[in-house]
Design a protein around this motif. Structure first.
Motif, PDB file in Angstrom:
ATOM      1  N   LEU A   1       0.834  -1.214   0.000  1.00 36.70           N
ATOM      2  CA  LEU A   1       0.000   0.000   0.000  1.00 36.70           C
ATOM      3  C   LEU A   1       0.866   1.260   0.000  1.00 36.70           C
ATOM      4  O   LEU A   1       0.515   2.261  -0.639  1.00 36.70           O
ATOM      5  N   ALA A   2       2.002   1.207   0.697  1.00 39.20           N
ATOM      6  CA  ALA A   2       2.888   2.368   0.807  1.00 39.20           C
ATOM      7  C   ALA A   2       3.521   2.729  -0.536  1.00 39.20           C
ATOM      8  O   ALA A   2       4.018   3.848  -0.712  1.00 39.20           O
ATOM      9  N   THR A   3       3.526   1.777  -1.481  1.00 44.50           N
ATOM     10  CA  THR A   3       4.142   2.044  -2.783  1.00 44.50           C
ATOM     11  C   THR A   3       3.122   2.532  -3.819  1.00 44.50           C
ATOM     12  O   THR A   3       3.499   2.854  -4.945  1.00 44.50           O
ATOM     13  N   HIS A   4       1.854   2.558  -3.446  1.00 42.21           N
ATOM     14  CA  HIS A   4       0.798   2.930  -4.399  1.00 42.21           C
ATOM     15  C   HIS A   4       0.870   4.426  -4.705  1.00 42.21           C
ATOM     16  O   HIS A   4       0.919   5.241  -3.803  1.00 42.21           O
ATOM     17  N   ARG A   5       0.877   4.776  -5.999  1.00 42.69           N
ATOM     18  CA  ARG A   5       1.032   6.174  -6.437  1.00 42.69           C
ATOM     19  C   ARG A   5      -0.029   7.100  -5.871  1.00 42.69           C
ATOM     20  O   ARG A   5       0.220   8.282  -5.644  1.00 42.69           O
ATOM     21  N   ARG A   6      -1.246   6.562  -5.727  1.00 46.51           N
ATOM     22  CA  ARG A   6      -2.334   7.451  -5.285  1.00 46.51           C
ATOM     23  C   ARG A   6      -2.567   7.373  -3.784  1.00 46.51           C
ATOM     24  O   ARG A   6      -3.290   8.189  -3.237  1.00 46.51           O
ATOM     25  N   GLY A   7      -1.947   6.410  -3.142  1.00 46.60           N
ATOM     26  CA  GLY A   7      -2.120   6.267  -1.698  1.00 46.60           C
ATOM     27  C   GLY A   7      -3.505   5.748  -1.390  1.00 46.60           C
ATOM     28  O   GLY A   7      -4.439   5.974  -2.163  1.00 46.60           O
TER      29      GLY A   7
ATOM     30  N   VAL B   1      -8.199   5.312   2.605  1.00 50.72           N
ATOM     31  CA  VAL B   1      -8.494   5.156   4.028  1.00 50.72           C
ATOM     32  C   VAL B   1      -7.130   5.122   4.715  1.00 50.72           C
ATOM     33  O   VAL B   1      -6.130   4.807   4.085  1.00 50.72           O
ATOM     34  N   GLU B   2      -7.085   5.443   5.979  1.00 51.34           N
ATOM     35  CA  GLU B   2      -5.819   5.411   6.720  1.00 51.34           C
ATOM     36  C   GLU B   2      -5.173   4.033   6.529  1.00 51.34           C
ATOM     37  O   GLU B   2      -5.791   3.001   6.798  1.00 51.34           O
ATOM     38  N   ALA B   3      -3.913   4.021   6.082  1.00 51.21           N
ATOM     39  CA  ALA B   3      -3.267   2.781   5.639  1.00 51.21           C
ATOM     40  C   ALA B   3      -3.199   1.708   6.726  1.00 51.21           C
ATOM     41  O   ALA B   3      -3.410   0.521   6.446  1.00 51.21           O
ATOM     42  N   ASN B   4      -2.926   2.100   7.960  1.00 52.85           N
ATOM     43  CA  ASN B   4      -2.826   1.098   9.034  1.00 52.85           C
ATOM     44  C   ASN B   4      -4.169   0.418   9.306  1.00 52.85           C
ATOM     45  O   ASN B   4      -4.218  -0.791   9.526  1.00 52.85           O
ATOM     46  N   VAL B   5      -5.236   1.203   9.274  1.00 50.92           N
ATOM     47  CA  VAL B   5      -6.576   0.659   9.490  1.00 50.92           C
ATOM     48  C   VAL B   5      -6.951  -0.280   8.349  1.00 50.92           C
ATOM     49  O   VAL B   5      -7.495  -1.367   8.569  1.00 50.92           O
ATOM     50  N   LEU B   6      -6.631   0.145   7.139  1.00 53.86           N
ATOM     51  CA  LEU B   6      -6.956  -0.645   5.955  1.00 53.86           C
ATOM     52  C   LEU B   6      -6.173  -1.962   5.949  1.00 53.86           C
ATOM     53  O   LEU B   6      -6.756  -3.041   5.761  1.00 53.86           O
ATOM     54  N   ALA B   7      -4.868  -1.883   6.172  1.00 55.75           N
ATOM     55  CA  ALA B   7      -4.033  -3.092   6.126  1.00 55.75           C
ATOM     56  C   ALA B   7      -4.409  -4.059   7.254  1.00 55.75           C
ATOM     57  O   ALA B   7      -4.408  -5.281   7.060  1.00 55.75           O
ATOM     58  N   ALA B   8      -4.757  -3.503   8.418  1.00 55.55           N
ATOM     59  CA  ALA B   8      -5.188  -4.366   9.527  1.00 55.55           C
ATOM     60  C   ALA B   8      -6.444  -5.135   9.158  1.00 55.55           C
ATOM     61  O   ALA B   8      -6.599  -6.318   9.497  1.00 55.55           O
TER      62      ALA B   8
ATOM     63  N   LEU C   1      -1.885  -0.601 -11.980  1.00 58.43           N
ATOM     64  CA  LEU C   1      -2.927   0.132 -12.710  1.00 58.43           C
ATOM     65  C   LEU C   1      -2.850   1.639 -12.467  1.00 58.43           C
ATOM     66  O   LEU C   1      -3.405   2.421 -13.239  1.00 58.43           O
ATOM     67  N   ALA C   2      -2.177   2.061 -11.406  1.00 63.72           N
ATOM     68  CA  ALA C   2      -2.028   3.486 -11.101  1.00 63.72           C
ATOM     69  C   ALA C   2      -0.712   4.067 -11.623  1.00 63.72           C
ATOM     70  O   ALA C   2      -0.433   5.253 -11.421  1.00 63.72           O
ATOM     71  N   GLU C   3       0.105   3.259 -12.294  1.00 62.55           N
ATOM     72  CA  GLU C   3       1.400   3.734 -12.796  1.00 62.55           C
ATOM     73  C   GLU C   3       1.238   4.434 -14.152  1.00 62.55           C
ATOM     74  O   GLU C   3       0.409   4.032 -14.959  1.00 62.55           O
ATOM     75  N   PRO C   4       2.045   5.466 -14.402  1.00 63.86           N
ATOM     76  CA  PRO C   4       1.943   6.157 -15.700  1.00 63.86           C
ATOM     77  C   PRO C   4       2.355   5.264 -16.887  1.00 63.86           C
ATOM     78  O   PRO C   4       1.725   5.314 -17.932  1.00 63.86           O
TER      79      PRO C   4
ATOM     80  N   THR D   1      -8.247  -4.168  -1.026  1.00 64.48           N
ATOM     81  CA  THR D   1      -6.874  -4.013  -1.509  1.00 64.48           C
ATOM     82  C   THR D   1      -6.804  -3.062  -2.695  1.00 64.48           C
ATOM     83  O   THR D   1      -5.798  -2.386  -2.911  1.00 64.48           O
ATOM     84  N   ARG D   2      -7.899  -3.006  -3.473  1.00 58.13           N
ATOM     85  CA  ARG D   2      -7.892  -2.175  -4.687  1.00 58.13           C
ATOM     86  C   ARG D   2      -8.159  -0.715  -4.359  1.00 58.13           C
ATOM     87  O   ARG D   2      -9.261  -0.358  -3.935  1.00 58.13           O
ATOM     88  N   GLN D   3      -7.118   0.117  -4.553  1.00 54.97           N
ATOM     89  CA  GLN D   3      -7.185   1.531  -4.181  1.00 54.97           C
ATOM     90  C   GLN D   3      -7.056   2.464  -5.371  1.00 54.97           C
ATOM     91  O   GLN D   3      -7.101   3.681  -5.207  1.00 54.97           O
ATOM     92  N   THR D   4      -6.897   1.905  -6.582  1.00 62.06           N
ATOM     93  CA  THR D   4      -6.720   2.765  -7.762  1.00 62.06           C
ATOM     94  C   THR D   4      -8.000   3.539  -8.045  1.00 62.06           C
ATOM     95  O   THR D   4      -7.963   4.712  -8.435  1.00 62.06           O
ATOM     96  N   VAL D   5      -9.118   2.867  -7.860  1.00 61.97           N
ATOM     97  CA  VAL D   5     -10.407   3.547  -7.916  1.00 61.97           C
ATOM     98  C   VAL D   5     -11.112   3.229  -6.607  1.00 61.97           C
ATOM     99  O   VAL D   5     -11.086   2.083  -6.158  1.00 61.97           O
ATOM    100  N   PHE D   6     -11.712   4.235  -6.021  1.00 65.66           N
ATOM    101  CA  PHE D   6     -12.349   4.029  -4.730  1.00 65.66           C
ATOM    102  C   PHE D   6     -13.776   4.538  -4.789  1.00 65.66           C
ATOM    103  O   PHE D   6     -14.007   5.727  -5.036  1.00 65.66           O
ATOM    104  N   VAL D   7     -14.734   3.656  -4.577  1.00 67.81           N
ATOM    105  CA  VAL D   7     -16.151   4.030  -4.573  1.00 67.81           C
ATOM    106  C   VAL D   7     -16.662   3.822  -3.149  1.00 67.81           C
ATOM    107  O   VAL D   7     -16.758   2.683  -2.666  1.00 67.81           O
ATOM    108  N   LEU D   8     -16.965   4.923  -2.480  1.00 66.06           N
ATOM    109  CA  LEU D   8     -17.304   4.873  -1.057  1.00 66.06           C
ATOM    110  C   LEU D   8     -18.481   3.946  -0.762  1.00 66.06           C
ATOM    111  O   LEU D   8     -18.435   3.143   0.176  1.00 66.06           O
ATOM    112  N   LYS D   9     -19.544   4.047  -1.559  1.00 60.55           N
ATOM    113  CA  LYS D   9     -20.728   3.215  -1.308  1.00 60.55           C
ATOM    114  C   LYS D   9     -20.419   1.733  -1.467  1.00 60.55           C
ATOM    115  O   LYS D   9     -20.966   0.901  -0.738  1.00 60.55           O
TER     116      LYS D   9
END
Lengths: 134, 134, 134, 134
Positions: free
Chosen positions: A8-14, A17-24, B44-47, A74-82
């Motif tokens: 998650l820390a390497t994801h370009r868009r981050g 959700v707070e990364a620690n909460v998400l990874a937990a 998928l988030a990489e340029p 795990t998929r954070q490239t697109v995030f749909v809240l609902k």
């Protein structure tokens, strides 16, 4: 547990959700999916099998829902809240119903005791994500 | 990592493979399934996305195969040697092909570097199970 | 059955295996995954449950393996022959072991009779893909 | 489509929801899981890949959620209303978000057009189950 937080820390868009909460939560889902598959299987080898039918059925569905939840989160490239909210809410119900049933057998079956604990931890981790989403 | 080893120890019939080897493989599969889903998503988030098409495709299939392998290996109530062997061999191929491709991008993408390492560890854990099965 | 064949026809690179053979196998895997989940569940509701423990266990693993096989076969953007072969071979073993067990209960349980037939059809569809791959 | 309806009819306890509505939703989920995996893969082979990143991501999660929904709905031995409702609601969100995105690309990509239609049909089948549950 897994490498969820590290990747998650390497994801370009981050993460959204707070990364620690998400990874937990991702890790709790993986652990719960495995424990539920294992508890269902260990129950199938018990002599008083017919008393464990509800436990087996709920373990199997909890395992499936936890697996898909870990993947969707795990998929954070697109995030749909609902979508994220509904997926995690379904996981809360899966973990709660499975833990409720496994707890009824905790004194007789060690695999049910462990599985119930893992389900409760996953239920809590999902509720932490829901709190972070709002 | 997961509670795989702990729950295996409660199974009435005991695992058909050495428990430590089995639990290590189950955990490696869970970690690999998660890392591959995460690496595909981070890619998928990489340029320079079009260079990562093979990485994404192989990560997705590796994740699916690792998930089903972890579930099949967890089930010890009935054990069919030919089935266990074929499932783990498929997982070896999934991890190897994914690691080969991720390694090509390890210097440019940290998620590929981590994912390749996790795939190699899972490939090794699967080979350890295959050695224990024969 | 599914839209597998229709979407395969839109793929820019075209499938690496004859499209009809591939789509037939993907559809057979989806049907088999569903039938195995359903047969395991119907077995859990039977009074002579303890005689169906092997059936339930093998159905569950067959379902998981069929699901991951349908997904891996669907991905045609990158095609790794050794991976496709190993995945489909694992699916053959899953279908065969499940069909063998379900057939033993076909006269007593209609769900086992149907499930055994669906497994045999999936085993055949997998063998057709293996023949097309070589 | 699958043998869902046929096997449901053999279940000792009978489904907790009207069998035709349930089987239609299970089949729609299987079809949608497959179409989403296929659309994501076909998108990865398109030259204007970077415009399809949202489509790929949402297809992957929709596929995972549809698979776990089809499995959870198939299990009728134990029925927990809150669990079934939450699982199907998550599936509605997965199908809706994926269809919304695929429809944006329907005029350029035939696989997106087909996938959007399959997602809408699954969304409707899930809503039919929700109506039957209340």
């Amino acid at each position: 547990m897994s490498h969820a937080l590290e990747i998650l820390a390497t994801h370009r868009r981050g993460p959204q959700v707070e990364a620690n909460v998400l990874a937990a939560c991702i890790d709790a889902c993986l652990d719960c999916a495995q424990s539920c598959t294992a508890c269902a299987d260990a129950s199938l080898a018990e002599p008083e099998l017919e008393q464990l039918v509800a436990c087996i059925t709920l373990c199997l569905s909890c395992s499936d829902v936890c697996t898909s939840t870990s993947q969707a989160l795990t998929r954070q490239t697109v995030f749909v809240l609902k979508l994220a909210t509904a997926v995690v809410q379904a996981c809360v119900e899966a973990c709660r119903s499975c833990a409720d049933e496994c707890e009824r057998h905790s004194h007789h079956h060690e695999h049910c005791r462990i599985c119930a604990e893992v389900c409760r931890r996953c239920e809590q981790a999902c509720n932490d994500v829901l709190a972070a989403l709002t």
